[in-house]
Design a protein around this motif. Structure first.
Motif, short mmCIF file in Angstrom:
data_model
loop_
_atom_site.label_atom_id
_atom_site.label_comp_id
_atom_site.label_asym_id
_atom_site.label_seq_id
_atom_site.Cartn_x
_atom_site.Cartn_y
_atom_site.Cartn_z
N LEU A 1 16.79 21.71 6.12
CA LEU A 1 16.69 20.40 5.49
C LEU A 1 17.22 19.36 6.46
N GLN A 2 16.40 18.35 6.76
CA GLN A 2 16.78 17.30 7.70
C GLN A 2 16.84 15.96 6.99
N GLY A 3 17.90 15.20 7.23
CA GLY A 3 17.99 13.87 6.67
C GLY A 3 17.29 12.83 7.53
N LEU B 1 9.08 23.79 -4.14
CA LEU B 1 8.70 23.47 -2.77
C LEU B 1 8.75 24.69 -1.86
N GLY B 2 7.78 24.74 -0.93
CA GLY B 2 7.76 25.77 0.09
C GLY B 2 6.98 25.27 1.29
N GLY B 3 6.98 26.05 2.38
CA GLY B 3 6.23 25.68 3.56
C GLY B 3 6.89 24.56 4.33
N GLU B 4 6.07 23.63 4.85
CA GLU B 4 6.54 22.55 5.71
C GLU B 4 6.16 21.20 5.11
N ILE B 5 7.16 20.32 4.99
CA ILE B 5 6.96 18.98 4.43
C ILE B 5 7.63 17.99 5.36
N SER B 6 6.92 16.91 5.70
CA SER B 6 7.47 15.93 6.63
C SER B 6 7.13 14.52 6.18
N GLU B 7 8.13 13.66 6.12
CA GLU B 7 7.96 12.23 5.85
C GLU B 7 6.99 11.98 4.70
N SER B 8 7.31 12.58 3.56
CA SER B 8 6.43 12.49 2.40
C SER B 8 7.22 12.20 1.14
N ILE B 9 6.51 11.80 0.09
CA ILE B 9 7.11 11.51 -1.21
C ILE B 9 6.39 12.34 -2.27
N TYR C 1 0.86 -1.19 0.00
CA TYR C 1 0.00 0.00 0.00
C TYR C 1 0.89 1.24 0.00
N LEU C 2 0.32 2.38 -0.36
CA LEU C 2 1.11 3.60 -0.42
C LEU C 2 1.72 3.97 0.92
N TRP C 3 1.01 3.67 2.02
CA TRP C 3 1.59 4.01 3.32
C TRP C 3 2.84 3.18 3.61
N ASP C 4 2.98 2.02 2.97
CA ASP C 4 4.24 1.27 3.11
C ASP C 4 5.39 2.06 2.49
N CYS C 5 5.15 2.65 1.30
CA CYS C 5 6.16 3.48 0.65
C CYS C 5 6.60 4.60 1.59
N VAL C 6 5.61 5.29 2.15
CA VAL C 6 5.90 6.44 3.00
C VAL C 6 6.62 6.01 4.28
N ASN C 7 6.11 4.96 4.92
CA ASN C 7 6.69 4.53 6.20
C ASN C 7 8.10 3.96 6.06
N LEU C 8 8.39 3.35 4.91
CA LEU C 8 9.71 2.77 4.69
C LEU C 8 10.67 3.73 4.00
N ASN C 9 10.20 4.92 3.70
CA ASN C 9 11.02 5.83 2.90
C ASN C 9 12.32 6.22 3.60
N GLY C 10 12.25 6.49 4.90
CA GLY C 10 13.46 6.85 5.62
C GLY C 10 14.49 5.74 5.60
N THR D 1 11.66 27.35 3.70
CA THR D 1 11.06 26.02 3.64
C THR D 1 11.66 25.12 4.73
N ARG D 2 10.81 24.27 5.31
CA ARG D 2 11.28 23.25 6.26
C ARG D 2 10.91 21.89 5.71
N ILE D 3 11.92 21.06 5.45
CA ILE D 3 11.68 19.70 4.97
C ILE D 3 12.33 18.74 5.95
N TYR D 4 11.51 17.88 6.55
CA TYR D 4 11.97 17.00 7.61
C TYR D 4 12.28 15.60 7.08
N GLY D 5 12.97 14.83 7.92
CA GLY D 5 13.50 13.53 7.52
C GLY D 5 12.45 12.56 7.04
#
Length: 401
Positions: free
Chosen positions: A220-222, A250-258, A145-154, A236-240
């Motif tokens: 930018l966070q790894g 990109l702008g704003g706040e993005i977290s744990e996304s693809i 499922y797509l949430w597997d992609c997101v959860n395993l992305n890190g 912009t804030r992009i989190y791990g």
């Protein structure tokens, strides 16, 4: 060496993103699943097995590869959305062996006779090979499922980081850049990075592609991947745990996304635990919730069924060419079909079909000819063509919807 990368009968569990692309073209980590196999076997002859309705767009996108061959040779058959690694692939190479992960077949090493017999039975989209083959088990990660992609992305980003020259490209950046664990940062060629940017690679690698522009006061966070030609706007804030495909703004706040590629989220607003397709435009102050007030696991409608994700952190899934107006709010577990437009007040439905307008909560069909005009304008701005094959696919989605 011949490799056949295939979709199977479970592919539509990855909607809405797979409604317009094969499952092996999804992004997880620094690569799509196809790119990861290509990086592990750069000299292999790769063929692709996809749903009939995707054959045209797939052949157009991957013009150097064979799509849906009528006859095959001896080779390795690989399920597309799997986090393949060299060790697991080496096990898969034993002829006459199928590899099983948690009860599901993920690869088969077949001679020509076995492969052609499987094709004559309907191939991977119809089921597994009928003949008895030697089985071996593996714990390789399968994306169901797509949430597997997101959860395993890190995790995927950390593994993929080993294939990049971490610590490289830092000589080209100006004074005033702040680096936390510079040995975990890789910056590509021809990038423009302004003073005041923070690269925090303490928790994982930060991989920046070529021709990327990053404006001042960005954090930018790894683990993080930003592909070629992206623009990251000031503040912009992009989190791990985030992967951004090529050509995104990109702008704003993005977290744990693809973000698949070529999509815009240029303004303030929060996107978290989300999967965003291609050619998406998120209006100013678009936000998605990724956690219920009750902290309960989120349920998502997938392929006509309600599925418990097993996680309280689930955001937005938006298909290709989706758009949101300013101040749009998306609830947890919202799925937006390709070509849908969301405008108005309040939360829209958590399940919007392809080629729809959702206006103040009311859904109506998007006239296909008007969609074509807009899609062509969107791609023209980036020097690309909205192809005949894409038109035919979206026409089919319009009829099915």
């Amino acid at each position: 060496m011949n490799i056949y990368i295939y979709e199977d009968s479970n592919t539509l569990n990855l909607e809405p993103i797979v409604l317009t692309r094969p499952s092996f073209d999804l992004r997880c980590g620094a690569y799509t699943f196809l790119e990861r196999v290509q990086s592990l076997f750069p000299d292999a002859r790769i063929s692709l097995i996809v749903r009939d309705e995707l054959a045209g767009v797939t052949a157009n996108r991957f013009s150097d590869l064979t799509v849906n061959p009528s006859e095959v040779q001896s080779g390795l058959w690989l399920k597309g959305p799997v986090l393949w690694d060299q060790e697991t692939l080496d096990i898969s190479l034993k002829e006459g062996t199928i590899l099983i992960s948690h009860g599901e077949m993920v690869s088969a090493s077949l001679n020509a006779e076995q492969g052609n017999r499987w094709l004559s039975e309907g191939g991977p989209l119809s089921g597994e090979p009928s003949e008895t083959l030697r089985e071996e088990n593996t714990d390789v990660q399968v994306i169901r499922y797509l949430w597997d992609c997101v959860n395993l992305n890190g995790k995927a980003l950390i593994l993929d980081g080993k294939s990049f020259s971490l610590g490289s490209g830092l000589d080209s950046i100006p004074n005033g850049i702040h680096l936390v664990n510079p040995e975990g940062v890789s910056i590509g060629n021809d990038c423009s990075i302004k003073p005041g940017v923070v690269f925090d690679a303490e928790d994982g690698p930060i991989i920046i592609g070529n021709d990327v522009t990053i404006l001042s006061h960005t954090y930018l966070q790894g683990p993080l991947f930003i592909g070629d030609g992206c623009l990251v706007k000031a503040g912009t804030r992009i989190y791990g745990g985030t992967s951004i495909g090529p050509g995104c703004k990109l702008g704003g706040e993005i977290s744990e996304s693809i973000f698949q590629s070529w999509s815009n989220k240029q303004h303030d607003g929060f996107i978290g635990h989300a999967y965003i397709g291609e050619w998406v435009n998120l209006g100013a102050d678009t936000n998605n919730s990724d956690l219920k007030n009750s902290y309960a696991n989120v349920q998502v409608t997938v392929n006509g069924e309600t599925v418990d994700t097993g996680s309280p952190f689930v955001g937005l899934y938006m298909g290709d060419h989706g758009k949101s107006g300013i101040n749009t709010m998306f609830n947890t577990g919202t799925s937006i079909g390709p070509g849908a437009n969301i405008v108005g007040y309040g939360y829209p439905s958590v399940n919007i079909p392809p080629l729809s307008w959702s206006i103040n909560g009311k859904i109506r069909r998007y006239k296909i000819d008007k969609f074509y005009i807009t899609a062509q304008k969107v791609k023209d701005r980036r020097g690309q063509e909205f192809t005949l094959e894409e038109k035919q696919l979206f026409k089919l989605l319009s009829v099915e919807g």
